[in-house]
Each structure stands twice: as C-alpha cells, then as structure tokens.
Design a protein around this motif. Sequence first.
Motif, short mmCIF file in Angstrom:
data_model
loop_
_atom_site.label_atom_id
_atom_site.label_comp_id
_atom_site.label_asym_id
_atom_site.label_seq_id
_atom_site.Cartn_x
_atom_site.Cartn_y
_atom_site.Cartn_z
N GLU A 77 50.61 -1.06 -28.85
CA GLU A 77 49.25 -0.55 -28.66
C GLU A 77 48.70 -0.96 -27.30
O GLU A 77 47.83 -0.28 -26.75
CB GLU A 77 48.33 -1.12 -29.75
CG GLU A 77 48.57 -0.55 -31.13
CD GLU A 77 47.57 -1.09 -32.13
OE1 GLU A 77 46.82 -2.04 -31.78
OE2 GLU A 77 47.53 -0.59 -33.26
N PHE A 78 49.17 -2.10 -26.79
CA PHE A 78 48.59 -2.65 -25.58
C PHE A 78 49.66 -3.43 -24.82
O PHE A 78 50.48 -4.13 -25.42
CB PHE A 78 47.42 -3.58 -25.95
CG PHE A 78 46.82 -4.31 -24.79
CD1 PHE A 78 45.90 -3.67 -23.98
CD2 PHE A 78 47.15 -5.62 -24.51
CE1 PHE A 78 45.33 -4.33 -22.90
CE2 PHE A 78 46.59 -6.30 -23.44
CZ PHE A 78 45.67 -5.65 -22.63
N ASP A 79 49.65 -3.31 -23.47
CA ASP A 79 50.62 -4.05 -22.65
C ASP A 79 50.04 -4.18 -21.25
O ASP A 79 49.95 -3.20 -20.51
CB ASP A 79 51.95 -3.30 -22.61
CG ASP A 79 53.02 -4.05 -21.83
OD1 ASP A 79 52.73 -5.17 -21.37
OD2 ASP A 79 54.13 -3.51 -21.68
N ASP A 80 49.62 -5.41 -20.90
CA ASP A 80 49.08 -5.62 -19.55
C ASP A 80 50.04 -6.38 -18.65
O ASP A 80 49.67 -6.89 -17.59
CB ASP A 80 47.74 -6.37 -19.63
CG ASP A 80 47.89 -7.78 -20.18
OD1 ASP A 80 49.02 -8.17 -20.56
OD2 ASP A 80 46.87 -8.50 -20.26
N GLY A 81 51.30 -6.49 -19.07
CA GLY A 81 52.29 -7.22 -18.29
C GLY A 81 52.46 -8.66 -18.74
O GLY A 81 53.50 -9.28 -18.54
N ASN A 82 51.41 -9.20 -19.37
CA ASN A 82 51.46 -10.57 -19.88
C ASN A 82 51.41 -10.63 -21.40
O ASN A 82 52.03 -11.47 -22.02
CB ASN A 82 50.29 -11.39 -19.31
CG ASN A 82 50.37 -11.55 -17.81
OD1 ASN A 82 51.39 -11.96 -17.29
ND2 ASN A 82 49.30 -11.18 -17.12
N MET A 83 50.64 -9.73 -21.99
CA MET A 83 50.50 -9.70 -23.45
C MET A 83 50.79 -8.31 -23.98
O MET A 83 50.41 -7.30 -23.37
CB MET A 83 49.08 -10.12 -23.85
CG MET A 83 48.82 -9.99 -25.35
SD MET A 83 47.11 -10.34 -25.81
CE MET A 83 47.10 -12.12 -25.68
#
Length: 789
Positions: A77-83
């Motif tokens: 659902e979500f991916d900011d590169g860290n989480m």
Amino acid sequence: MEQLSCFHCGDNCDKNVINFQEKTFCCNGCKTVYEIFSENDLTCYYDLQSSPGAIPKDIEGKYDFLTQQNIIDKLVEFDDGNMQIINLFIPHIHCSSCIWILENLNKLNKNISLSQVDFGKKSVRIHYNSKAYSLKEAVVLLSSIGYEPYISLDDFSAGKKQVSRTLIYKLGIAGFAFGNVMFLSFPEYFEVGEFWLEQYKPLFRWLMFAFSLPVVFYASQDYFISAYKGLRARILNIDVPIALGIVVLFIRSTIDIAFDLGSGFFDSLTGLVFFLLLGKFFQQKTYSFLSFERDYKSYFPIAVTKITSEGEVPIQVYEIVKGDRILIRNEELIPVDGILISGNAKIDYSFVTGESKTISKKSGDKLFSGGKQTSGVIEMEAIKTVEQSYLTQLWSNDVFTKAKEDGFTTLTNTISKRFTIAVLSIAFISTTYWLFTDASVAMNVFTSVLIIACPCAIALAAPFTLGNLLRIFGKQKFYLKNAIVIEQLAAINTIIFDKTGTITSNKKSTATYDGITLSKDEELLLKNTLRGSNHPLSRTLYELLKEHDIITLDQFEEHLGKGIEATHKENKIKIGSAGFVGSSDTSVLNTTVHISSNNTYKGKFTFYNSYRKGLSKLFNKLKRQFDLVILSGDNEGELENLKKMLPSKTKMLFNQKPEDKLEYIKYHQSEGAKVLMIGDGLNDAGALAQSNVGIAISENVNVFSPACDAILDASQFNKLSSFINASKSAINIVKWSFALSFIYNVIGLYFAVTGQLAPVIAAILMPLSSISVVVFTTFATNFIGRRLK
C-alpha cells in the motif's frame, strides 16, 4: 496407548512425538514456533487459549516470487524507500489469541514497527523497515507461526469469499437434518400405530439421532467454542445459554431413545440450530450491506485542483483518472498515487505511518496517497484512481483515534452479561420447580427459557441504528469517522465556531487594496505565494487577483495563525497579520491581510466577508439548546456585523491563536462542558483534537486533519442543527430498542417458565426478535433521514 496432543496446535501427535522442555509437539514446525515465542518472551500466548496455534506448513521456496519488484509494487500500500506497508488477508484469524500474537509481531522481529489486526476482515496491516527486511521475510514469518496469508495478485478478496461460505454449509446441513427429522417424527406426531410401533419405531428414532450428530458437532460448534472461550475468560457471554440448551436437548433426547422413554427432542434440537444459524446468516448479510455502504458510498467531500488547458478546476477526488495533472497546495493531502512533476515536495506521511517526519522528493519521484505536502505548491500526475476505502482507513487509523468513552457499547455489554446471569438463574429455578411439579415438562421449560431469553436483540440495537445513520449522514454530505461520534454528538452542550472559512464563505467575499502599488515582480510573487496556501483568506485573495504566470518558488513557509512567507530569486514577501509583516497598523475595523516585500511594508487588503446562507437562522435554533461561542484568529473588525446577525448571548473572542483555542476548550471541558468544535481543519487541528467532537468544514479544499471526527460539506452547513438533533433521536431509538427487547423477553419468559412454549417455537422466535429490532431501527433511522431532506 495414551494419545498425546501437540502443545502448540492441539492435534494428535500420532507416532511423530517431539519432546521439548517437557512439552510434546506433533512436528518440528510447531516446536519452532514455540521456540520463537520462548526466545521473545511471548509464551503467555498460550495462556489465552489452550493449543491456539495452527500447524505451520512447508513453505520452503513457496514465496520466492515476493522478491520481484513488480509484484511487490502491486501488493504494498505504501513504500517511501524506508518503510513499506502491506495489508494481508489471514484466513486462520479466529480468536483473541490470534489478534494478540499478530499485533505483537514487532517482538518477533525488530524491523516490524507496527501490526494492526482487522478481526472482521481477517486481515493484518504490517509496517516494516524495507531496507533491512523484505515482504517475503514478513510473509515467511507469518507462515512459520501458523498464520499463512492468502495472496492473490488478481483478486485479493477471493479468499474471503471462500471463508464466508462456512456459515452457508452449516446452515445447509442444519436445514437438511431438520427437514428429515421432522419427516421421521410424523408417525409419532399423528400417533400412527401398528406398522410404526411394531417394526420401525426404533429405526426411525436412531435415524433422528444420526441426523442430529452433524448438527450438534459441526453446525453448532461456533456456539460451543464461543461459550467455552467466554467461560475460560470468566465471562458469561450470550452463547453460554444457547450452548447449554443444545447440550441438554441432545443428552436428554439420546437418553430417551436409548432407554425407550420416548422419541426425544431431536426435532426441537435440529430446528433450534437451524433457526439460530438462519438468524446469524441474516445478521451477517445485513452487516455486510452496512459495511458496503460505509466503505464505498460515503465518499469524502474532498475537492482537489485539476490543471487543464482552460486553467485550474476543482473536482471531487473520486473523479480523478489516471493521467490527470493535479495541483497540491501547502497542507493538502495527496489523494492518489502519482509522479511529481514540479515544485518543492516535502511530504509528511504521518497520516499513513504515524511517524511525523517530512521526506523530500524531486521531479520524477513517486508520491503515495495519504501524504501531506508541507512546503508550498506542487504539481503531480495521477497514476491511479482514488480508492475511497483506503482514505477511510487512513482517517480511522488507530494512531489518531482519541480515547473517547464508548458509552452505549459498554451499556450493551453490561446488559448482555447481567442478562445471561439472570437467564441462567431463571432457567435453573423454573426447572427445579417443574421437576417437583411435573418432571415431563421440566426439560422443555429449561430449554425454552435458555433460548427465548437470548439478548441478541439488545446487542444488535446500537450497531444497526448508528450504522444506518452513518449511511444516511453520508448521503447528506456529513461524513463521520465512526458510530461513536454519533453518541458523542448527542451529548454535547457547547458549540464553538471558528470564523474565517467556517461561518464565512470564501466564494462571495470581496477585498480592496490600500497601500503602495506593487511592482510586476511583486504581484507575480504575491499571486504564486497565495497559490500555495490553503488558508481561507489566501484562497479568497488568490481568486480575486488578476491572473499571472506560474513560477516555482525557491522557498515557502506557512506560520499557522500568523501568515505566510516566500522567496523567488532575490525577492522575499510576507503576507499575514500586521505584527507578522512588521506593520504598526492596529485598526480593527475590518478583516485585513498585510503585505511586506523585502522587509518593506507595502499595504493591506481589507476583506468584506460574506456569511454563509442561513447563518442567523441556524444560530437562533442552536441557542435554545447550546452555549454558543465564536473563537476567531482575526481582529475585531467584524464584531458589530456579527452582533447584528447572531443571538445576543453568543460569546465572541478575537485574536485567538491556535493554542489559545485549544486552552479555551480544555478549560471549559474541565468545568463540565461537552464541546463541539467546528473549524476549517487547518489552523484548528489542535482545537478539533481537544474537543469532544471536531467537525471540519470542506469547501473546495483538500485539507482535513486526522484530528477531526467528521467532515461537513460547506453546502450543508445550515443543516448542522438537524444533524445534531438526528443524533439525539438515534440514541432514543437505541433506548426504545432496549425497551422493546426487554418487553419481548418478559413475555417470552412467562410462556417458557409456565411450560407453554416448545423449544423449537422459541428457536423461531429468537431470530425473529433480532429481525424485529433491525426492522424497527432501520425504519426509524430512515424516517430521521427523510426529515433531514
């Protein structure tokens, strides 16, 4: 030989017995799970339920496909590169121990920061560090502890459909058995002699016994499991008397045919379970209908600015299609996944992750829905349409849920618990009486009392009433976070309004400029600075000024309650209050916005506010029941106009900073006030969070805070009094439902205690009582809905 059972999953160990720490396990998988729990100090998992685990399956290499980036992108659902955040469907979730272990995954692996279970949907949302941990590792961990997820790239809901059929199977088996037992009972019903009595009576009776076995040991197992878990936790839930009634009927009937004392009560037994399951099926279908209405039809009234060849046009978020170019202003929510085209993007994903930190993005980077832009205006291209259920989940995230007392849920649970104790007492006392009076009637009395007095109707009253009203409010463009908000809204006694953007309309306001003429560069910088702000005065002024070329600002910063400042090349501008821009102007005749350029004061815009339609009429309605207050961050320029429009007892305070509003609410709450705060969702976030109920007004803006409990479309502002009164009426409907259920139970118990009610009739009446409550609450809340129109 003594049959050994696995300590983890409870299955028989057969020949493969593995001993470890004086415990037996059926396989190395179960032993490994126990070792994981032991190493992480989680063995109290087994205190919640005996043998709660599932057998871990052989998963070697099964999830290698989860290392492919294109597949990961489809699932997360979500991916900011860290989480990364993944929502997984777990078919094995079935009890409190499942919830407990799945919400403690962070203790099994430190790279998992948060895991939240949705028990109704059998899903778990996992937040994990994607740099140190992978999706595959998370899925393997779940599988290794017995909670293998169902993963489908095409249709994620397919697994749910399979699981939901269990109730249909049980209902079918119970119905089949009930029909056959009734057929086999006809000879005794009609006292057929000769043929029946002489040859086939024993056969027919044992056939009825055989038909009852799958009903008791399969179709009714949920009632036994629920009752057993309740008793283990020392709780008398509503399934205890039902399970007891089924056991009594089965044992008594078996004894009757075994010793040739009679034909037993197999017809009542199978009929009881069939009608119970039929009622449960009806409830499940009704719940899913309400859930559908809530998830997919209650669209947020959030408008977003779409950039077209003809200019900037506000559209509803669910009208966004792939390829649309969207403008996101300062403090606005990103409604869809997209690609950043231009602007200084500093995204706050705390709405999604719960962690408040900004992430800088450059042109070409991917932006995820749920992020909030915090540094001026950006432009992006949508790569997905909006999924409203996802926005609903973000808004209702437990991270932002305030601890508010759920009064009616507590009341329902308390009544159910006491009701069960009372029912068991009545059942045992009345049975004891009939054993000494007429033993042949005693068993019927005992069973009928247990069945007829089930408090299901009481338990259904609140969720169906409030759930239906949520749907009705949504159709009227009043969107509530959850049903608790209705209860809180019904209890308020004080209403506090913000002024600008709340009781004033941005669309009809006018403004005049008084000061030094601005240069073309200054006008250009002013226009583009206003373009990046969502403050109601900024939006009004932006619409009033002439069009200019669009430029990308070098720096943009908004100081809540004070003003905004921006720079472009060597030019710097400040827009806001007199003190913020460095002016000595202290006039309070009107609402004003001051401007300074390169630290030189230029002048001010004076606003002539247009108040919302029906404002005076609304306040006159509200003053009869509530204390009314206006808390404004503006000066007292509109004081005289407001005095003419509003009731004489309306309290008005001006020059209030955001923290002043919060402290004002906190003080009055300590004095016993139940506060409803109505604001714009931007400057008023603290006040909305502090209040008992916070409502954000939406008018062509994409700003709302997780602090607010409800969103009201600006066009429905004059209906606020009707919404509050509807909430009060809903609580009265719940109370009336309680009263009707009580009357029904008293009458039913009278006939059951006096031996005039057969168990099968009681089983028919019990779901009918639940249905009657649902019908009553539905009609009553729909009547409220018609009055709102």
